[in-house]
Design a protein around this motif. Structure first.
Motif, PDB file in Angstrom:
ATOM      1  N   LEU A  45       1.015  -0.607   0.086  1.00 20.60           N
ATOM      2  CA  LEU A  45      -0.050   0.206   0.238  1.00 20.60           C
ATOM      3  C   LEU A  45       0.827   1.005  -0.196  1.00 20.60           C
ATOM      4  O   LEU A  45       0.761   2.206  -0.501  1.00 20.60           O
ATOM      5  N   LEU A  46       1.940   0.740   0.439  1.00 27.55           N
ATOM      6  CA  LEU A  46       2.736   2.570   0.731  1.00 27.55           C
ATOM      7  C   LEU A  46       3.321   2.392  -0.462  1.00 27.55           C
ATOM      8  O   LEU A  46       3.701   4.183  -0.888  1.00 27.55           O
ATOM      9  N   TRP A  47       3.746   1.493  -0.811  1.00 26.02           N
ATOM     10  CA  TRP A  47       4.554   1.953  -1.895  1.00 26.02           C
ATOM     11  C   TRP A  47       3.748   2.464  -3.696  1.00 26.02           C
ATOM     12  O   TRP A  47       4.271   3.190  -4.367  1.00 26.02           O
ATOM     13  N   THR A  48       2.331   2.049  -3.395  1.00 25.85           N
ATOM     14  CA  THR A  48       1.493   1.886  -4.449  1.00 25.85           C
ATOM     15  C   THR A  48       1.543   3.263  -4.579  1.00 25.85           C
ATOM     16  O   THR A  48       1.173   4.006  -5.646  1.00 25.85           O
ATOM     17  N   PHE A  49       1.184   4.011  -2.801  1.00 26.25           N
ATOM     18  CA  PHE A  49       0.601   5.985  -2.515  1.00 26.25           C
ATOM     19  C   PHE A  49       1.829   6.287  -3.287  1.00 26.25           C
ATOM     20  O   PHE A  49       1.517   7.603  -4.265  1.00 26.25           O
ATOM     21  N   VAL A  50       3.149   5.912  -2.693  1.00 26.27           N
ATOM     22  CA  VAL A  50       3.935   7.136  -3.428  1.00 26.27           C
ATOM     23  C   VAL A  50       4.087   7.025  -5.082  1.00 26.27           C
ATOM     24  O   VAL A  50       3.870   7.944  -5.375  1.00 26.27           O
ATOM     25  N   PHE A  51       4.069   5.375  -4.859  1.00 24.45           N
ATOM     26  CA  PHE A  51       4.200   6.062  -7.185  1.00 24.45           C
ATOM     27  C   PHE A  51       3.494   6.526  -7.172  1.00 24.45           C
ATOM     28  O   PHE A  51       3.412   7.224  -8.686  1.00 24.45           O
ATOM     29  N   ALA A  52       1.637   6.983  -6.753  1.00 22.08           N
ATOM     30  CA  ALA A  52       0.435   6.939  -7.129  1.00 22.08           C
ATOM     31  C   ALA A  52       0.933   8.644  -7.557  1.00 22.08           C
ATOM     32  O   ALA A  52       0.434   9.459  -8.291  1.00 22.08           O
ATOM     33  N   VAL A  53       1.360   9.359  -5.988  1.00 25.05           N
ATOM     34  CA  VAL A  53       1.188  10.114  -5.560  1.00 25.05           C
ATOM     35  C   VAL A  53       2.844  10.923  -6.659  1.00 25.05           C
ATOM     36  O   VAL A  53       2.817  11.716  -7.055  1.00 25.05           O
ATOM     37  N   SER A  54       3.752  10.430  -6.251  1.00 27.88           N
ATOM     38  CA  SER A  54       5.268  11.258  -6.947  1.00 27.88           C
ATOM     39  C   SER A  54       5.380  10.314  -8.032  1.00 27.88           C
ATOM     40  O   SER A  54       6.368  11.417  -8.392  1.00 27.88           O
ATOM     41  N   GLY A  55       5.168   9.677  -8.206  1.00 30.01           N
ATOM     42  CA  GLY A  55       5.583   8.439  -9.603  1.00 30.01           C
ATOM     43  C   GLY A  55       7.211   7.557  -9.330  1.00 30.01           C
ATOM     44  O   GLY A  55       8.249   7.759 -10.181  1.00 30.01           O
ATOM     45  N   ARG A  56       8.055   7.799  -8.435  1.00 29.13           N
ATOM     46  CA  ARG A  56       8.739   7.042  -7.506  1.00 29.13           C
ATOM     47  C   ARG A  56       8.743   5.932  -7.591  1.00 29.13           C
ATOM     48  O   ARG A  56       7.875   5.051  -6.958  1.00 29.13           O
ATOM     49  N   THR A  57       9.388   4.654  -8.621  1.00 27.39           N
ATOM     50  CA  THR A  57       9.577   3.237  -8.317  1.00 27.39           C
ATOM     51  C   THR A  57      10.206   2.529  -7.995  1.00 27.39           C
ATOM     52  O   THR A  57      10.469   1.807  -7.522  1.00 27.39           O
ATOM     53  N   SER A  58      11.217   3.376  -7.072  1.00 30.25           N
ATOM     54  CA  SER A  58      12.097   2.726  -6.199  1.00 30.25           C
ATOM     55  C   SER A  58      11.477   2.970  -4.729  1.00 30.25           C
ATOM     56  O   SER A  58      11.114   3.191  -3.861  1.00 30.25           O
ATOM     57  N   GLU A  59      11.464   1.776  -4.379  1.00 32.30           N
ATOM     58  CA  GLU A  59      11.601   1.778  -2.927  1.00 32.30           C
ATOM     59  C   GLU A  59      12.084   2.546  -1.971  1.00 32.30           C
ATOM     60  O   GLU A  59      13.060   2.354  -1.972  1.00 32.30           O
ATOM     61  N   LEU A  60      11.525   2.690  -1.114  1.00 37.59           N
ATOM     62  CA  LEU A  60      12.634   3.982   0.377  1.00 37.59           C
ATOM     63  C   LEU A  60      13.526   2.641   1.489  1.00 37.59           C
ATOM     64  O   LEU A  60      13.115   1.296   1.443  1.00 37.59           O
ATOM     65  N   PRO A  61      14.465   3.187   1.390  1.00 34.24           N
ATOM     66  CA  PRO A  61      15.553   2.494   2.364  1.00 34.24           C
ATOM     67  C   PRO A  61      14.834   1.736   3.588  1.00 34.24           C
ATOM     68  O   PRO A  61      15.048   0.507   3.783  1.00 34.24           O
ATOM     69  N   SER A  62      14.096   2.324   4.122  1.00 40.75           N
ATOM     70  CA  SER A  62      12.797   1.413   5.210  1.00 40.75           C
ATOM     71  C   SER A  62      11.642   1.457   5.036  1.00 40.75           C
ATOM     72  O   SER A  62      11.032   2.765   4.623  1.00 40.75           O
ATOM     73  N   ILE A  63      10.770   1.213   5.834  1.00 46.93           N
ATOM     74  CA  ILE A  63       9.135   0.914   6.052  1.00 46.93           C
ATOM     75  C   ILE A  63       9.070   2.574   6.589  1.00 46.93           C
ATOM     76  O   ILE A  63       7.862   2.909   7.050  1.00 46.93           O
ATOM     77  N   SER A  64       9.969   3.113   7.551  1.00 49.21           N
ATOM     78  CA  SER A  64       9.799   3.696   8.349  1.00 49.21           C
ATOM     79  C   SER A  64      10.181   4.917   7.961  1.00 49.21           C
ATOM     80  O   SER A  64       9.860   6.144   8.087  1.00 49.21           O
ATOM     81  N   THR A  69       6.538  10.466   3.756  1.00 48.81           N
ATOM     82  CA  THR A  69       5.916  10.944   2.754  1.00 48.81           C
ATOM     83  C   THR A  69       4.692  11.210   2.573  1.00 48.81           C
ATOM     84  O   THR A  69       4.383  11.191   3.695  1.00 48.81           O
ATOM     85  N   ARG A  70       4.482  11.596   1.010  1.00 51.25           N
ATOM     86  CA  ARG A  70       3.354  11.494   1.864  1.00 51.25           C
ATOM     87  C   ARG A  70       2.042  10.887   1.668  1.00 51.25           C
ATOM     88  O   ARG A  70       1.087  10.281   1.672  1.00 51.25           O
ATOM     89  N   ALA A  71       2.143   9.198   2.105  1.00 46.81           N
ATOM     90  CA  ALA A  71       1.883   8.053   2.303  1.00 46.81           C
ATOM     91  C   ALA A  71       1.919   8.364   3.899  1.00 46.81           C
ATOM     92  O   ALA A  71       1.766   7.154   3.845  1.00 46.81           O
ATOM     93  N   ASN A  72       2.093   9.046   4.454  1.00 51.86           N
ATOM     94  CA  ASN A  72       2.092   8.297   5.848  1.00 51.86           C
ATOM     95  C   ASN A  72       0.759   8.874   6.585  1.00 51.86           C
ATOM     96  O   ASN A  72       0.426   8.083   7.473  1.00 51.86           O
ATOM     97  N   GLY A  73      -0.267   9.181   5.388  1.00 50.24           N
ATOM     98  CA  GLY A  73      -1.775   8.632   6.377  1.00 50.24           C
ATOM     99  C   GLY A  73      -2.327   7.601   6.714  1.00 50.24           C
ATOM    100  O   GLY A  73      -2.657   6.703   7.371  1.00 50.24           O
ATOM    101  N   VAL A  74      -1.651   7.017   5.051  1.00 52.51           N
ATOM    102  CA  VAL A  74      -1.307   5.422   5.182  1.00 52.51           C
ATOM    103  C   VAL A  74      -1.401   4.523   6.382  1.00 52.51           C
ATOM    104  O   VAL A  74      -1.369   3.798   6.554  1.00 52.51           O
ATOM    105  N   PHE A  75       0.382   4.529   6.363  1.00 55.98           N
ATOM    106  CA  PHE A  75       1.546   3.843   7.602  1.00 55.98           C
ATOM    107  C   PHE A  75       0.443   4.573   9.089  1.00 55.98           C
ATOM    108  O   PHE A  75       0.710   3.254   8.910  1.00 55.98           O
ATOM    109  N   ILE A  76      -0.287   5.915   8.873  1.00 59.95           N
ATOM    110  CA  ILE A  76      -0.269   5.477  10.388  1.00 59.95           C
ATOM    111  C   ILE A  76      -1.575   4.555  10.639  1.00 59.95           C
ATOM    112  O   ILE A  76      -1.850   4.243  11.484  1.00 59.95           O
ATOM    113  N   ILE A  77      -3.084   4.705   9.659  1.00 58.87           N
ATOM    114  CA  ILE A  77      -3.997   4.883  10.137  1.00 58.87           C
ATOM    115  C   ILE A  77      -3.035   2.970   9.777  1.00 58.87           C
ATOM    116  O   ILE A  77      -4.421   1.709  10.608  1.00 58.87           O
TER     117      ILE A  77
END
Length: 111
Positions: A45-64, A69-77
């Motif tokens: 969910l986090l990767w999909t949300f970041v990809f949809a919002v910013s177009g970033r195709t690579s994953e971030l180093p840590s789930i934290s 990012t703008r996916a913080n709402g999904v992360f918090i929920i």
């Protein structure tokens, strides 16, 4: 007025609204499934949300890192739901007070 028959979701989650003074989702197998599904879907969910919002195709180093990012709402929920499910989860053959369960759920979500 006749009561409505349970929906497919209510049957699948084994929700029983007969006792209004109790938590509706108390079947331990259902809680285990929901915790597992949420835990497995969180990175997707986090990767999909970041990809949809910013177009970033690579994953971030840590789930934290997704918290910043703008996916913080999904992360918090999702993390909050996991914490709530772990608080109401009762292990089989264990008797513990509600304070112990609350403390255990809090520590699991923050450690």
């Amino acid at each position: 007025m006749q009561p409505k028959p349970p929906t497919r979701a209510e049957k699948a989650l084994k929700l029983d609204y007969a006792n209004t003074n109790d938590i509706w989702l108390t079947d331990q197998q259902t809680l285990r499934k929901l915790i597992g599904i949420l835990g497995m879907l969180l990175p997707i969910l986090l990767w999909t949300f970041v990809f949809a919002v910013s177009g970033r195709t690579s994953e971030l180093p840590s789930i934290s890192h997704y918290y910043y990012t703008r996916a913080n709402g999904v992360f918090i929920i999702v993390v909050s739901l996991l914490a709530i499910f772990l608080i109401i989860y009762k292990r089989a053959n264990r008797s513990s007070t509600s304070t112990c369960r609350l403390l255990r759920g809090f520590l699991r979500s923050h450690c």
